[in-house]
Design an enzyme around this catalytic site. Structure first.
Site, PDB file in Angstrom:
ATOM      1  CG  ASP A  52      -1.820  -1.226   1.227  1.00 41.46           C
ATOM      2  OD1 ASP A  52      -2.946  -1.120   0.743  1.00 41.46           O
ATOM      3  OD2 ASP A  52      -1.368  -2.293   1.692  1.00 41.46           O
ATOM      4  CG  ASP A 107     -16.610   5.924  15.826  1.00 38.78           C
ATOM      5  OD1 ASP A 107     -16.589   7.143  15.617  1.00 38.78           O
ATOM      6  OD2 ASP A 107     -15.762   5.310  16.488  1.00 38.78           O
ATOM      7  CG  ASP A 137      -7.242   2.124   1.093  1.00 38.75           C
ATOM      8  OD1 ASP A 137      -7.243   1.146   0.324  1.00 38.75           O
ATOM      9  OD2 ASP A 137      -6.268   2.419   1.800  1.00 38.75           O
ATOM     10  CG  HIS A 188     -13.773   9.326  15.832  1.00 35.50           C
ATOM     11  ND1 HIS A 188     -14.329   8.174  16.327  1.00 35.50           N
ATOM     12  CD2 HIS A 188     -12.704   9.609  16.619  1.00 35.50           C
ATOM     13  CE1 HIS A 188     -13.650   7.786  17.394  1.00 35.50           C
ATOM     14  NE2 HIS A 188     -12.650   8.633  17.592  1.00 35.50           N
ATOM     15  CE1 TYR A 236     -20.914  -0.469  33.287  1.00 33.31           C
ATOM     16  CE2 TYR A 236     -20.975  -0.102  30.910  1.00 33.31           C
ATOM     17  CZ  TYR A 236     -21.395   0.223  32.191  1.00 33.31           C
ATOM     18  OH  TYR A 236     -22.297   1.239  32.372  1.00 33.31           O
ATOM     19  CB  VAL A 259     -15.889  -3.865  27.929  1.00 32.13           C
ATOM     20  CG1 VAL A 259     -15.220  -3.091  26.800  1.00 32.13           C
ATOM     21  CG2 VAL A 259     -17.408  -3.789  27.806  1.00 32.13           C
ATOM     22  CG  ASP A 296      -8.973  -6.014  29.983  1.00 27.37           C
ATOM     23  OD1 ASP A 296      -8.750  -6.777  30.925  1.00 27.37           O
ATOM     24  OD2 ASP A 296     -10.104  -5.568  29.720  1.00 27.37           O
ATOM     25  CB  SER A 339     -10.578   6.884  19.310  1.00 31.08           C
ATOM     26  OG  SER A 339     -11.597   7.352  20.134  1.00 31.08           O
TER      27      SER A 339
END
Length: 933
Positions: free
Chosen positions: A536, A569, A578, A604, A721, A724, A751, A794
């Site tokens: 790419d 989102d 793309d 976003h 939570y 998640v 995590d 994000s």
């Protein structure tokens, strides 16, 4: 009118009564008519089949009749048949159905297809008229012959086996048959039935009549063969013999013993017989069940220490007498003999399938226990794996000028109570690499055939040679040519760089194209220290993939269209060149405006979707974590980047195929998403959102969420939570270990970490900020597409979502994904909590442990003594030894489980250390580092 007078039968009958003669003639006429009518009917009906039976008498044994056949013939037809069943034979009757047979028939007796007349007396007329009244013809044939002894045979198995248990015998039956000239058994001839020398454990027992015998085989009989002989005499003496083989196990018994030894092998592995360190106990018996008899077999194990001076065995327990100090190790054999018996006097032969040997080695220089320990540390190479030449190849890959944006984002909040301030946007243009010098000094030139013919030669057959001569005069060295492609392979002059050489030849009119002869590599995980990269256009600026070892993982898997990832989102702009092929537009929905227009007007969601699964290896734009995937665009945030708990919960339920808002005119997905990515968060919790998370997680759907961008020790919702997978962000920090990004939230419950970037830095001096590069567009015009650098948790979350998708594409159950991701993550020394940096290569190989091997010098060589495996997150290893000598440790991580240490694997070795009695040896830190070649 005249009437016709009819004579009734009433008027006739009295006359018949008066005239008896008239009665007689009337009945005669009636019978004649009936007879003629029946014969005419028979002619219309055709020939009637007849059955026939022939009874043959005068024979003593029904066994004779299997060679007889009966033939009945007339002028027009014949029929031949044999006995139809054993019952017919035993009844001494041959039966069959005769068709088209009328009148007289001749009976002949046939044996073996030859008519036999002289030896048989035919009782009754040889010419027979078939009686049509009962449709049956009966004949009696008496046999008159004298049997002659022509053969003798021994009937019984050629292979016999010992009894299954020691206190029993396995019996086999044998019989001698004497045969006449027609291979029929003659029973009244005496036989002498004997055996040769039978082996030990085998007993031959003839019966009184001499024609039968029983052979019994004990459990401990040895394999051997012997002869059975039989002699009979009538007119002349005839002798025969049969070879009988005694073998150890039948197929059924071998299956039983194989199962028993499999179980015993596992017990012996636990004892570690290669280097015996202390007295050990050998298992005396094992129990197995097997099909067939449906019973449980119990075996005792007899042990013997053959050729092993240092081991003695008593009642199944091994006692060790170590060699004297300074002596070499002593190696010998322990032999296990499985038997259903109380004792065995001796082991007879080595090829007995009921017997197996195990190698045992006694340790020399035995001492009181000493301990060897070390601390294990895994040290990763940053900013990319040693096996990954991304930063060396990035120049050679090259780019064309294009628009790249640099911007920052806060990850967006789902509620408007807290918003991070806009951090500004800066724009720069991608700059082509300064040179193309990389992995080759060879150049490929394609010739413009027409121009070359005009300028160099008029003969096409001399064109390549003429072109090569011309270019050699310009300093290029000829290497090879291709006639069909009209091309040359040349070595560039030593005084020219690749870019200078290209510029020089491209200016020549005879040249159609010129390009470096770049190297290509096999798509294996590692190949001579090389990793395959996608082509790419802007991939050389996606540093964040090499940081998480993604190029190595791509050679294991690039994903699957069967894995779907819902991006909840600001929507996704599917017109981006793309992205389009990867987005499932039919499954998308807008829960903000409650319609199917999920177009992203913010940028976003489009950026997040590109990180997960931009079209990859297509010579355009950027690469995605998953080359093959299905993005489900679900708009839950408005164009300003915010949305409510309600919309987010509705989007989750929809993605999971669960019922949601009754006012929304859309049915839940028929094919639920496998993964939900939340690059959003809020500071306050919600009972409604909490319940939605629990329902979705119960469907085995992975939920991945950004930790937040407040730089605080606190996780936003829904990342907080427990259902998640929460994701924090690291920076780039080129050339050094990455650190927690300054904006990233964190906590002890976090995590995992993934690249989020830092748009305030340019640590590798490439002219662009250290943001995460992905798909974007001009904020003022959603149709002007570009590629944007953004920072934030994000941007980190979709990296984790993509790698989770790679695991699912390999068939990993969703419930195991979190453990694999967190277990294989790379520790960041500057981060005090357990969460490590995402390691895609280790994750797709499901790496679990470190193997540590203890070596001791013996006879000038290091020999492996024992090994242990420890989980990746454990750091301490401890070995106990009971003899003096020099020791060392080797720790290794065989990532792909090949059994070898290949590039991309990790290893470390300690120095040698002398160990004496009672020592506590600490070898210090054992630092495992990546193997480059």
């Amino acid at each position: 009118m005249k009437s016709t007078k009819m004579t009734s039968i009433k008027n006739i009958l009295p006359k018949f009564k008066q005239n008896k003669i008239l009665w007689f003639f009337a009945l005669l006429i009636i019978l004649t008519l009936l007879t003629t009518g029946c014969d005419f009917y028979d002619r219309l009906r055709g020939p009637e089949p007849y059955s026939a039976e022939v009874e043959i008498t005068g024979l003593e044994s029904a066994d004779h009749y299997h060679i007889f056949s009966l033939s009945i013939e007339d002028n027009d037809s014949s029929f031949t048949w044999r006995a139809n069943s054993q019952e017919d034979v035993e009844n001494k009757t041959l039966k069959g159905t005769i068709a088209d047979l009328k009148g007289e028939a001749t009976l002949n007796l046939i044996i073996d297809n030859e008519e036999i007349a002289d030896n048989y007396e035919i009782k009754g007329d040889s010419e027979v008229t078939v009686n049509k009244d009962d449709n049956k013809a009966e004949f009696e044939v008496g046999l008159d012959y004298e049997p002659t002894l022509t053969g003798i045979e021994i009937v019984g198995p050629e292979e016999i086996y010992p009894a299954a248990t020691r206190d029993s015998k396995e019996e086999y039956q044998y019989e001698v048959n004497t045969l006449d000239q027609y291979d029929n058994i003659i029973e009244d001839i005496s036989v002498d039935f004997v055996s040769g020398d039978v082996p030990d454990g085998v007993e031959f027992s003839p019966e009184l009549d001499g024609r039968k015998a029983t052979i019994a085989v004990d459990w401990d009989a040895s394999p051997a063969e012997f002869q059975l002989e039989a002699t009979a005499e009538k007119d002349s003496e005839i002798t025969t013999s049969k070879t009988v083989q005694v073998n150890y196990l039948s197929a059924e018994e071998k299956e039983v013993y194989d199962k028993a030894f499999t179980e015993l092998d596992s017990k012996m592995e636990e004892l570690d017989l290669e280097f015996l360190e202390e007295d050990f106990y050998l298992p005396e018996q094992i129990e197995i069940s097997y099909e067939g008899e449906g019973t449980e077999r119990e075996f005792e194990v007899y042990w013997d220490a053959e050729e092993h001076e240092a081991i003695t065995i008593s009642n199944g327990e091994a006692k060790i007498s170590p060699p004297e100090a300074g002596e070499e190790d002593i190696t010998g054999y322990l032999t296990a003999f499985l038997q259903p018996a109380d004792d065995v006097k001796e082991l007879q032969v080595q090829d007995d399938p009921r017997q197996k040997q195990y190698t045992a080695t006694v340790l020399a220089n035995k001492i009181e226990e000493a301990n060897i320990k070390a601390n294990l540390i895994i040290e990763h190479n940053f900013t990319a794996a040693k096996a990954d030449d991304f930063f060396e190849l990035s120049d050679a890959l090259g780019t064309e000028a294009g628009d790249l944006q640099a911007s920052k984002t806060d990850g967006e909040l789902i509620s408007s109570d807290k918003r991070a301030e806009e951090k500004g946007i800066s724009e720069r243009t991608a700059i082509p690499p300064s040179d193309l010098d990389s992995d080759t000094s060879e150049i490929i030139i394609g010739l413009n055939k027409e121009v070359a013919l005009q300028n160099l030669t008029e003969n096409s057959s001399d064109l390549l040679q003429s072109a090569a001569n011309f270019l050699e005069e310009e300093g290029f060295e000829f290497k090879s040519s291709n006639k069909s492609l009209v091309s040359l392979l040349l070595e560039i002059p030593a005084d020219l760089s690749m870019s200078q050489a290209l510029e020089k030849v491209q200016a020549m009119e005879i040249v159609d194209y010129a390009e470096p002869n770049h190297k290509m590599h096999a798509l294996s995980a590692t190949n001579n220290n090389h990793i395959s990269h996608p082509n790419d256009e802007f991939y050389p600026y996606q540093w964040h993939y090499s940081l998480i070892r993604l190029p190595q993982a791509w050679n294991i898997t690039t994903g699957s269209r069967d894995v779907s990832i819902a991006v909840l989102d600001t929507g996704v702009n599917t017109d981006h060149p793309d992205l389009g092929n990867q987005v499932d537009e039919d499954a998308g929905y807008n829960f903000v405006e409650k319609n199917d227009n999920f177009t992203d007007n913010n940028g976003h969601g489009t950026h997040v979707a590109g990180t997960i699964a931009a079209n990859t290896n297509n010579n355009e734009g950027v690469a995605g974590v998953m080359w093959d995937s299905r993005i489900i665009p679900i708009k839950v945030l408005g164009d300003g980047g915010s949305g409510g708990f309600w919309e987010v919960a509705e989007g989750m339920l929809y993605a999971a195929g669960l019922e949601g808002d009754s006012d929304v005119d859309v049915e839940p997905l028929d094919e639920p998403a496998d993964i939900i990515n939340f690059s959003l968060g809020g500071t306050s919790g919600s009972s409604h959102l909490r319940e939605a998370v629990e329902k979705v997680a119960a469907e085995d759907i992975l939920i991945i969420a950004a930790a937040g961008n407040d730089g605080e020790e606190n996780l936003l919702y829904p990342a907080r939570y427990p259902e998640v997978i929460s994701v924090g962000a690291t920076d780039f920090n080129y050339g050094a270990e990455p650190e927690l990004a300054p904006y990233s939230n964190y906590s002890s419950d976090l995590d995992i970490l993934a690249p989020g970037g830092d748009n305030s830095a340019d640590s590798n001096d490439d002219g662009y900020t250290d943001g995460v590069l992905s798909t974007g567009f001009e904020s003022s015009n959603q149709k002007e597409f570009n590629y944007t650098f953004m920072e934030g948790t994000s941007m980190a979350a979709p990296h984790v979502a993509g790698v989770a998708g790679l695991l699912l594409s390999q068939g990993v159950p969703p419930g195991e994904v979190r453990d694999i991701l967190t277990r294989t993550a790379m520790d960041i020394s500057s981060f005090e909590y357990d969460a490590g940096l995402l390691n895609a290569y280790w994750a797709v190989n499901q790496v679990k442990e470190i193997e540590v091997i203890l070596y001791r010098e013996t006879a000038g060589e290091l020999r492996e003594m024992k090994s242990q495996t420890v989980p990746l997150k454990e750091s301490e290893i401890n070995f106990s030894v009971d003899r003096a000598g020099e020791y060392k440790l080797r720790a290794q991580i065989d990532v792909q489980g090949t059994g070898n240490i290949d590039p991309g694997d990790y290893k470390a070795e300690s120095s040698r250390k002398q160990v004496e009695e009672g020592d506590e040896i600490d070898l210090g830190d054992l630092i495992l580092q990546e193997v480059a070649n």
